[in-house]
Every structure is written in structure tokens, then in C-alpha cells.
Design a protein around this motif. Sequence first.
Motif, mmCIF file in Angstrom:
data_model
loop_
_atom_site.group_PDB
_atom_site.id
_atom_site.type_symbol
_atom_site.label_atom_id
_atom_site.label_comp_id
_atom_site.label_asym_id
_atom_site.label_seq_id
_atom_site.Cartn_x
_atom_site.Cartn_y
_atom_site.Cartn_z
ATOM 1 N N UNK A 92 0.559 -1.511 -0.125
ATOM 2 C CA UNK A 92 0.162 0.200 0.068
ATOM 3 C C UNK A 92 0.942 1.107 -0.036
ATOM 4 N N UNK A 93 1.906 1.610 0.618
ATOM 5 C CA UNK A 93 2.689 2.169 0.459
ATOM 6 C C UNK A 93 3.764 2.798 -0.427
ATOM 7 N N UNK A 94 4.110 1.629 -1.097
ATOM 8 C CA UNK A 94 4.775 1.427 -2.200
ATOM 9 C C UNK A 94 3.530 2.293 -3.419
ATOM 10 N N UNK A 95 2.488 1.211 -3.272
ATOM 11 C CA UNK A 95 1.775 1.856 -4.565
ATOM 12 C C UNK A 95 1.274 3.507 -4.006
ATOM 13 N N UNK A 96 0.942 4.255 -2.714
ATOM 14 C CA UNK A 96 0.817 4.909 -2.477
ATOM 15 C C UNK A 96 1.869 6.248 -2.936
ATOM 16 N N UNK A 203 -9.788 6.421 -3.903
ATOM 17 C CA UNK A 203 -8.810 5.633 -4.236
ATOM 18 C C UNK A 203 -7.988 4.497 -3.432
ATOM 19 N N UNK A 204 -6.983 5.152 -2.052
ATOM 20 C CA UNK A 204 -6.802 4.754 -1.471
ATOM 21 C C UNK A 204 -7.928 3.778 0.026
ATOM 22 N N UNK A 205 -9.437 4.150 0.047
ATOM 23 C CA UNK A 205 -9.694 3.152 0.477
ATOM 24 C C UNK A 205 -9.846 1.574 -0.658
ATOM 25 N N UNK A 206 -10.131 2.168 -1.312
ATOM 26 C CA UNK A 206 -10.592 1.100 -2.637
ATOM 27 C C UNK A 206 -8.993 -0.008 -2.484
ATOM 28 N N UNK A 207 -8.390 0.449 -3.035
ATOM 29 C CA UNK A 207 -6.827 -0.143 -2.818
ATOM 30 C C UNK A 207 -6.423 -0.499 -1.696
ATOM 31 N N UNK A 208 -6.432 -0.120 -0.538
ATOM 32 C CA UNK A 208 -6.695 -0.937 0.924
ATOM 33 C C UNK A 208 -6.919 -2.240 0.557
ATOM 34 N N UNK A 209 -8.466 -1.723 0.178
ATOM 35 C CA UNK A 209 -9.333 -3.244 0.163
ATOM 36 C C UNK A 209 -9.039 -4.327 -0.651
#
Length: 275
Positions: A92-96, A203-209
Motif C-alpha cells: 500500500x505504501x509503495x502504491x501510495x 482510491x486509497x480506500x478501494x486500494x487497501x480493500x
Amino acid sequence: MFDLVSKAKPVRPGKIYGAPGDGMSSHISLITALLIFALWLLVTEMGWVKPLFLPSPLAVWDKFMVAMTEGVSNSTLTQHTLASLSRVLGAFLLALVSAVPVGILMGVNRIMRGLFDPIIEFYRPLPPLAYLPLIIIWLGIGEFPKVFLIYLAIFAPMAIAARAGVRSVSTEQIHAAYAMGATRTQVISQVILKAAMPEIFTGMRIGIGVGWTTLVAAEMVAAHRGLGFMVLNAAEYLASDTVIMGIIVIGIFAFAFDLLLRYLEKILIPWKGKV
């Protein structure tokens, strides 16, 4: 009649004639969760479903205590959880730090949009299991391929959300900023980026899911610890109590991260829904 109308308190905008769905729903969610738990308890206690297919809540709780103390699948539940958290949070951090800038660049630069858009749109609909064999061939079966698989799953929705946020900024806001003497860099940082923040958080919420849903696929390959590995290993021995316990733990952590992002969104984006 006139006196009654004149003495009535003014109605706060949106109090009665507000947007559809306005209001708190947490108590409804709590009642729904309790009803589902009660139905689960009733079905299992009455023996309507065999424990092999649906163990009782008490059996799942007992397995949870065993996993915390003695462990399952050669590790305790804490060790499994820490292994999975490190993979999901690392991805998640890498994607962020990569997907959000890429999405912003796609929104403000046509060349970047032309470069990244076909790549993202091509692999985004693909299930992670489809390109998992290729990742194994390229990167092996170590820890990095697991994180990289989750990263790829998170990258696409975060980049698309950032791009959508940039493209949603009204032209009037941009023209107003230029009219007041703002430079292109200031327009991007002070107008476009701030206006895109709600979409970025979505997008962050969708991504972590998506990251948590990809965890099981990532831990299919040469994993020795992890919640997904624990669930898959238990499924091989038809240990449905361990499977359900693992599913519940994954769901709790995924929901907790979503609540955290919602809280950060309220703190960092107080203007959402007001402008």
C-alpha cells in the motif's frame, strides 16, 4: 396561523430537504451485525447445518484462542497477522508514493496519459491469479513477489482515482487561479491537487480493500506465515473453524483500515462536500 409560522425556528439547510442518504447509519449497521450473529448462532445450535460446513461461533472462538496461544499452521495468530500486515501495508505504501503521482500526471499531462493509460487499463481487469505465474517466473518465490503482486492490484485503482480527481476540477477554478496570477505549478499544487484529494482518498480506500483481497493469492506461493496461508492450509484439512476465524480476522483488519482512512479524510479534507 401567521404567528405560528413567524415564531417557528429556521430549518438548517439540508436538515429536512437534504441529500438522499443523509444521516447516521452506525446504529443500523450494529443491529445488522447482531442479527447476522444471532442467525449464525441459531442455525448452528439447532443443528440445521453440519459443523463441517458451518461451525458454531463458540467453536470459532475456541479456535481463535488456540491460534493465539498454541498456534495453527506452525505459527501463532499474531505471527500470521504480522506477516500479512507487513505485506499489505508495504504494498500500500509503495502504491501510495507511485500510483498517486502517476495518476496526477495522467490528469495534467496528455503524454503521461498516453503512456500509462493503456498499460493500466490492460492489466486492471485481470485477476491477480492470472499474472501470478509470470511474477513467479520473473521474480522467484521470495517475499518480494508477494508484496509486488499486492502492489500491482492496488496500483491501478489508486492511479485511476487520482486521475479522475484531477479531471474533475472545474475549468472555472483553474481560470480564476490564473487570473489571480498563479503559476502552473501553483495551480497544480494549490487548486488541482486539493480539489482531487477526495477522489485520491477514495482510491486509497478501494486500494487497501483490493490489497486484502489479493493477500490470499499472494500467500499461495511458498508462504510459511500469513493469514491467507493459514486459511488455505486449513482448507486442505477441512478445518472450517480455522477458515472462518481467518476470514473474520482479515475482515476486521480491512474494516479497521477503512475506518482509519475515513477518519483521516475528515481531518485532512474538511472541505469535502462543502464546495
